[in-house]
Design an enzyme around this catalytic site. Structure first.
Site: not given
Ligand SMILES: *Cc1c(COP(=O)(O)O)cnc(C)c1O
Length: 375
Positions: A206, A242, A244-245, A315, A344
Site C-alpha cells: 500500500g 509486501e 506491489g504497485r 463504445c 494493476y
Molecule cells: C494488494 C495487496 C498488496 C499489495 O498492495 P500494493 O498497494 O500494490 O502495494 C499487499 N498485500 C495484500 C494482502 C494485498 O491484498
C-alpha cells in the site's frame, strides 16, 4: 496502424528494486505482491532482489511455479481460500499461509493433519491503527478481510493441531506515505507483540504512488529509517512488507498511436488505438493517466493547448485514458507513451470487451521505442 504495446523497462525495474531493497534495514524482508503485475519478465527481474513473492490465488501459485521453478513461495494470501487452494499451498510448501478467518484456519489445519504436516501461518488481523494526529484511522472498520483482534487472540491461544501461528499479517490501507506506513507498521507490531507474543509481523503493502506526479516517488529511505526504529523497539521480531504497485508501476508503459483528433463543443478529443480494455487503471482509479507525446508529424487537425480528453476505441463514455488541462499538441499519427503502467494495468483490464486485438508486449526503453515504432 501499429498495434498498441506494453513496454516493460526491466533494466529500470532492476535498478528501482535494488534501491528499494538497499533503503530497507536488513532485518526487513521485502516480498513482492504478484497481483500487482505477474508478467514473467517482471517476476524474473525481481527474483534476484526481493526476499520472496506473495501469491494471492492458486493461479498465482501455479504461475510462480512455472516462471520461477524451485523457488519457494514466501506467502499465500487472499480471502475465500477453498480446500483446493489450501491443498495447492500445502503441495507447494509455501513458507507462510496468511489466514483470513477461523473457518479458513480449521480448513487448513484439517488438510495439514491429513497430510501429516504442520503448517506455519500468519493470522490476518483487522486492527484499528491511528496515524499521527489521528486524521486517519486505518483498519478496524467492518471488512471482509482478516479477522477481528479478539478472534486472533483466541486462535493464537488455542490453535487447532496442524498449524503453527507464527504471527500477524495486516494490510490495512493503500496510498500511504512513509510516515503513515511506518505508523501502521509500529501499531501492528506493538499489538502483535503485546497480545499474541508474535515473532513475525507482515505489515502488507500500500505504499503511495502519485499518478499526478510521476517523479514524486515513495521515499523508501525515510520509510526504511522509520522501520529501523520499530525494529529497535522490538529486537526479536521479524518484519516483512509486501508492496506491489510502488515496486512495479514505474517500469511499465503503454504505447499507442493517435487515430483521430477532433473538436466537440469546444473541447479537443484525441482517439487512440486500444483504450481502457488494455489499460483500465485510469478508469478504475478515476485519474488521468500521465503520458508523453512523441510527435511523428501527422497532417490534419492538431490540438492547440487547453483541455484534451484522450479516449480509446470502446463504445462507452467511460473509455477515457487521460484528460490533461493542457499539454503538447497532438496530431494523428503521433505516439502517446502512457507511463506508470507497470502495476494493476493490463492484468486488471477487461480485455475481451468489444473483442479488439490484445496489445503486444515487449521490453526496453519506451521513449526510444516510440520514436522508431512501426517504422
Ligand atoms: C494488494 C495487496 C498488496 C499489495 O498492495 P500494493 O498497494 O500494490 O502495494 C499487499 N498485500 C495484500 C494482502 C494485498 O491484498
Amino acid at each position: 496502424m501499429t498495434r498498441p504495446a506494453y513496454v516493460y523497462d526491466l533494466a529500470a525495474l532492476a535498478g528501482h528494486a535494488a534501491a528499494v531493497r538497499a533503503a530497507l534495514p536488513e532485518r526487513v524482508e521485502l516480498l513482492y505482491a504478484v497481483k500487482a503485475n505477474p508478467d514473467p519478465g517482471i517476476l524474473r527481474t525481481l527474483a534476484g532482489t526481493v526476499d520472496g513473492f506473495e501469491a494471492a490465488s492458486r493461479g498465482e501459485l501455479h504461475h510462480l511455479a512455472a516462471v520461477l521453478p524451485g523457488r519457494r513461495v514466501a506467502a499465500f494470501a487472499g480471502p475465500g481460500k477453498t480446500e483446493e487452494d489450501l491443498a495447492a499451498a500445502l503441495a507447494a510448501e509455501v513458507a507462510r499461509v496468511h489466514v483470513e478467518s477461523a473457518t479458513e484456519l480449521h480448513r487448513l489445519a484439517g488438510l495439514a493433519r491429513a497430510a501429516g504436516r504442520t503448517v506455519d501461518v500468519l493470522l490476518r488481523v483487522n486492527l484499528p491503527v491511528a496515524t499521527p494526529g489521528a486524521v486517519l484511522v486505518m483498519g478496524g472498520a467492518a471488512s471482509p478481510f482478516g479477522m477481528d483482534p479478539q478472534e486472533a487472540v483466541r486462535l493464537t491461544d488455542d490453535p487447532p493441531a496442524g498449524v503453527r501461528v507464527r504471527g500477524v499479517h495486516a494490510h490495512l490501507a493503500s496510498g500511504l506515505d512513509p510516515a503513515a506506513a511506518a505508523t501502521v507498521a509500529r501499531g501492528v507490531t506493538e499489538w502483535a507483540v503485546r497480545h499474541l507474543r508474535a515473532g513475525e509481523v507482515n505489515v502488507g503493502g500500500g505504499m503511495a504512488v502519485d499518478y499526478r506526479h510521476p517523479d514524486r516517488r515513495f521515499d523508501w529511505h525515510t520509510y526504511g529509517r522509520l522501520l529501523g526504529e520499530v525494529l529497535a523497539e522490538h529486537p526479536t521480531v521479524r518484519l516483512r512488507i509486501e508492496p506491489g504497485r510502488a515496486v512495479s508501476v514505474y517500469c511499465g508503459s503503454y504505447l499507442t498511436e493517435v487515430v483521430d483528433v477532433k473538436r466537440s463543443q469546444g473541447r479537443w478529443f484525441v482517439i487512440v488505438a486500444g483504450g481502457t480494455h488494455h489499460l483500465r487503471t485510469p478508469a478504475a482509479k478515476g485519474h488521468s493517466q500521465p503520458f508523453v507525446v512523441v510527435p511523428r508529424g501527422g497532417a490534419g487537425p492538431r490540438t492547440d493547448g487547453g483541455p484534451v480528453t484522450v479516449v480509446g476505441q470502446l463504445c462507452t463514455p467511460k473509455d477515457v485514458l487521460a484528460h490533461p488541462d493542457d499539454g503538447d499538441p497532438i496530431a494523428v499519427g503521433d505516439v502517446l507513451v502512457f507511463g506508470m503502467a507497470g502495476a494493476y494495468a493490463w492484468n486488471i483490464s477487461h480485455r475481451d470487451f468489444l473483442l479488439h486485438d490484445p496489445p503486444n508486449f515487449t521490453t526496453g526503453d519506451p521513449l526510444a521505442l516510440a520514436r522508431v515504432w512501426g517504422r
